[in-house]
Design a protein around this motif. Structure first.
Motif, short mmCIF file in Angstrom:
data_model
loop_
_atom_site.label_atom_id
_atom_site.label_comp_id
_atom_site.label_asym_id
_atom_site.label_seq_id
_atom_site.Cartn_x
_atom_site.Cartn_y
_atom_site.Cartn_z
N ALA A 154 -43.59 14.84 -73.26
CA ALA A 154 -42.70 13.97 -72.49
C ALA A 154 -43.51 13.57 -71.33
O ALA A 154 -44.38 14.14 -70.68
CB ALA A 154 -41.69 14.59 -72.04
N PHE A 155 -43.67 12.30 -71.17
CA PHE A 155 -44.36 11.65 -70.06
C PHE A 155 -43.12 11.11 -69.11
O PHE A 155 -42.23 10.40 -69.57
CB PHE A 155 -45.24 10.35 -70.44
CG PHE A 155 -46.16 10.85 -71.46
CD1 PHE A 155 -47.44 11.19 -71.03
CD2 PHE A 155 -46.07 10.71 -72.98
CE1 PHE A 155 -48.37 11.93 -71.85
CE2 PHE A 155 -46.86 10.93 -73.57
CZ PHE A 155 -48.12 11.52 -73.34
N TYR A 156 -43.25 11.41 -67.72
CA TYR A 156 -42.65 11.06 -66.79
C TYR A 156 -42.99 9.99 -65.62
O TYR A 156 -44.30 10.35 -65.31
CB TYR A 156 -42.04 12.08 -65.85
CG TYR A 156 -41.09 11.67 -64.98
CD1 TYR A 156 -39.85 10.81 -65.04
CD2 TYR A 156 -41.32 11.80 -63.51
CE1 TYR A 156 -38.95 10.17 -63.80
CE2 TYR A 156 -40.71 11.16 -62.33
CZ TYR A 156 -39.62 10.75 -62.58
OH TYR A 156 -38.94 10.23 -61.49
N GLY A 157 -42.53 8.99 -65.49
CA GLY A 157 -43.08 8.01 -64.40
C GLY A 157 -43.54 6.67 -65.03
O GLY A 157 -43.66 6.67 -66.33
N GLY A 158 -44.12 5.88 -64.25
CA GLY A 158 -44.57 4.54 -64.68
C GLY A 158 -44.92 3.63 -63.61
O GLY A 158 -44.63 3.80 -62.47
N TYR A 159 -45.18 2.39 -64.11
CA TYR A 159 -45.38 1.34 -63.27
C TYR A 159 -43.98 0.57 -62.77
O TYR A 159 -43.15 0.43 -63.72
CB TYR A 159 -46.47 0.38 -63.62
CG TYR A 159 -47.90 1.15 -63.57
CD1 TYR A 159 -48.46 1.59 -62.58
CD2 TYR A 159 -48.55 0.96 -64.72
CE1 TYR A 159 -49.66 2.13 -62.76
CE2 TYR A 159 -49.72 1.46 -64.79
CZ TYR A 159 -50.38 1.92 -63.83
OH TYR A 159 -51.61 2.64 -63.82
N ARG A 160 -44.05 -0.04 -61.54
CA ARG A 160 -42.71 -0.73 -61.09
C ARG A 160 -41.43 -0.27 -61.41
O ARG A 160 -41.06 0.77 -60.91
CB ARG A 160 -43.11 -2.11 -61.69
CG ARG A 160 -44.49 -2.72 -61.08
CD ARG A 160 -44.68 -4.14 -61.82
NE ARG A 160 -45.92 -4.72 -61.34
CZ ARG A 160 -47.06 -4.47 -62.20
NH1 ARG A 160 -47.02 -3.86 -63.04
NH2 ARG A 160 -48.22 -5.04 -61.57
N ASP A 161 -40.58 -0.93 -62.27
CA ASP A 161 -39.35 -0.79 -62.85
C ASP A 161 -39.29 0.63 -63.88
O ASP A 161 -38.27 1.05 -64.22
CB ASP A 161 -38.61 -1.85 -63.37
CG ASP A 161 -39.17 -2.37 -64.37
OD1 ASP A 161 -40.36 -2.13 -64.85
OD2 ASP A 161 -38.51 -3.22 -65.14
N GLN A 163 -40.52 3.60 -62.86
CA GLN A 163 -40.80 4.77 -62.43
C GLN A 163 -40.06 6.14 -62.49
O GLN A 163 -40.46 7.18 -62.25
CB GLN A 163 -40.71 4.57 -60.64
CG GLN A 163 -41.56 3.57 -59.97
CD GLN A 163 -41.63 3.52 -58.62
OE1 GLN A 163 -40.94 4.19 -57.94
NE2 GLN A 163 -42.09 2.44 -58.07
N ASP A 164 -38.90 5.88 -63.38
CA ASP A 164 -37.88 6.86 -63.66
C ASP A 164 -37.90 6.90 -65.17
O ASP A 164 -37.03 7.76 -65.74
CB ASP A 164 -36.60 7.00 -63.02
CG ASP A 164 -36.70 7.06 -61.53
OD1 ASP A 164 -37.31 7.88 -61.00
OD2 ASP A 164 -35.87 6.10 -60.97
N ARG A 165 -38.95 6.41 -65.60
CA ARG A 165 -38.75 6.37 -67.31
C ARG A 165 -39.37 7.76 -67.73
O ARG A 165 -40.24 8.48 -67.10
CB ARG A 165 -39.89 5.65 -67.94
CG ARG A 165 -40.35 5.50 -69.19
CD ARG A 165 -41.15 4.64 -69.57
NE ARG A 165 -42.55 5.16 -69.06
CZ ARG A 165 -43.75 4.33 -69.03
NH1 ARG A 165 -43.96 3.46 -69.67
NH2 ARG A 165 -44.85 5.13 -68.41
N LEU A 166 -38.41 8.20 -68.72
CA LEU A 166 -38.84 9.48 -69.62
C LEU A 166 -39.28 9.16 -71.07
O LEU A 166 -38.38 8.87 -71.72
CB LEU A 166 -37.78 10.56 -69.45
CG LEU A 166 -37.96 11.83 -70.08
CD1 LEU A 166 -39.17 12.68 -68.99
CD2 LEU A 166 -36.84 12.51 -69.82
N LEU A 183 -34.11 7.17 -69.21
CA LEU A 183 -34.12 7.23 -67.85
C LEU A 183 -34.06 8.71 -67.17
O LEU A 183 -32.87 9.39 -67.68
CB LEU A 183 -33.18 6.30 -67.19
CG LEU A 183 -33.24 5.87 -65.67
CD1 LEU A 183 -34.37 5.12 -65.31
CD2 LEU A 183 -32.05 5.08 -65.14
N LEU A 184 -34.77 9.37 -66.56
CA LEU A 184 -34.60 10.66 -65.88
C LEU A 184 -33.66 10.34 -64.66
O LEU A 184 -34.25 9.45 -63.60
CB LEU A 184 -35.70 11.14 -65.75
CG LEU A 184 -35.83 12.84 -65.09
CD1 LEU A 184 -35.04 13.83 -66.29
CD2 LEU A 184 -36.95 13.29 -64.82
N THR A 185 -32.41 10.98 -64.62
CA THR A 185 -31.96 10.97 -63.17
C THR A 185 -31.42 12.20 -62.77
O THR A 185 -31.71 13.41 -63.28
CB THR A 185 -30.28 10.13 -63.46
OG1 THR A 185 -29.87 11.05 -64.53
CG2 THR A 185 -30.59 8.95 -64.58
#
Length: 221
Positions: A154-161, A163-166, A183-185
């Protein structure tokens, strides 16, 4: 009790109950004091330098200190002893790119990384003679934390919108194949905002502002 000298510190716990603290930015005249190692009673036992521009600092189960640097230091990824001896370096490891160690994870005595600019998933096992480094192609860009369990990742984060991607994936022989993205919340469903993130084994630890508690995502659950 000895004084902690680090500014903008990175820190982790040692297996014997002690801990290590490092200044993420090293000024030349402070080099010998950049990293401080303390025992379980808070007494400083050693100090040394690992180089400027620390992005990640993690201790493995053997007490080795893994350091991943960002792009102002070309050292890449290195493993140190708790007394300041350089044990392993990525210099001749043939890791693609490695201009910036975006994500670093320690599991057992191994490390996993996801470096800029190509963001391959890299497994590092310095004690393995036959194949100490493995590299998988990866299409997920900009992740700041990674968790691994078996052939799942699993990869968390990314660019721009993002940032909370999982982003979830499975390991094949040569690549990470995407399986799901979400989306990780926080546990109450709210977005994270400012946060600290640490990857270790199958888990990603997140501490959101006001930085008073940690939340855990576990790939094995």
């Amino acid at each position: 009790m000895s004084a902690v000298r680090a500014r903008w510190p990175r820190l982790d716990r040692l297996p014997d109950g002690g801990f290590v603290v490092a200044a993420s930015r090293a000024r030349r005249y402070e080099d010998s004091n950049q990293v401080q190692v303390f025992d379980a009673f808070g007494r400083e036992t050693s100090s040394f330098s690992v180089g400027d521009a620390i992005e990640h600092l993690l201790v493995d189960e053997a007490g080795h200190i893994w350091v991943g640097h960002f792009d102002e230091n070309p050292a890449g990824i290195r493993r140190w002893s708790a007394t300041g001896r350089l044990i392993w370096t990525s210099d001749d490891a043939h890791i693609p790119g490695l201009f910036d160690c975006y994500a670093l994870n320690v599991s057992g005595t191994a490390a996993w990384a996801c470096p800029y600019p190509d963001f391959p998933l890299v497994e590092i096992r310095p004690d393995r003679i036959d194949r100490p480094v493995r590299v998988w192609e990866n299409r997920v860009r900009g992740a700041t934390a990674v968790a691994v369990r078996g052939d799942r990742v699993a990869f968390y984060g990314g660019y721009r919108d993002e940032q909370d991607r999982l982003a979830h994936g499975e390991l094949t022989e040569t690549s990470v194949e995407p399986t799901d993205v979400g989306l990780l919340t926080l546990p109450d469903g709210s977005v994270l905002g400012r946060r600290r993130v640490v990857g270790r084994g199958s888990r990603i630890y997140i501490q959101a502002e006001p930085f008073t508690e940690w939340c855990v995502f576990d790939l094995s659950s």
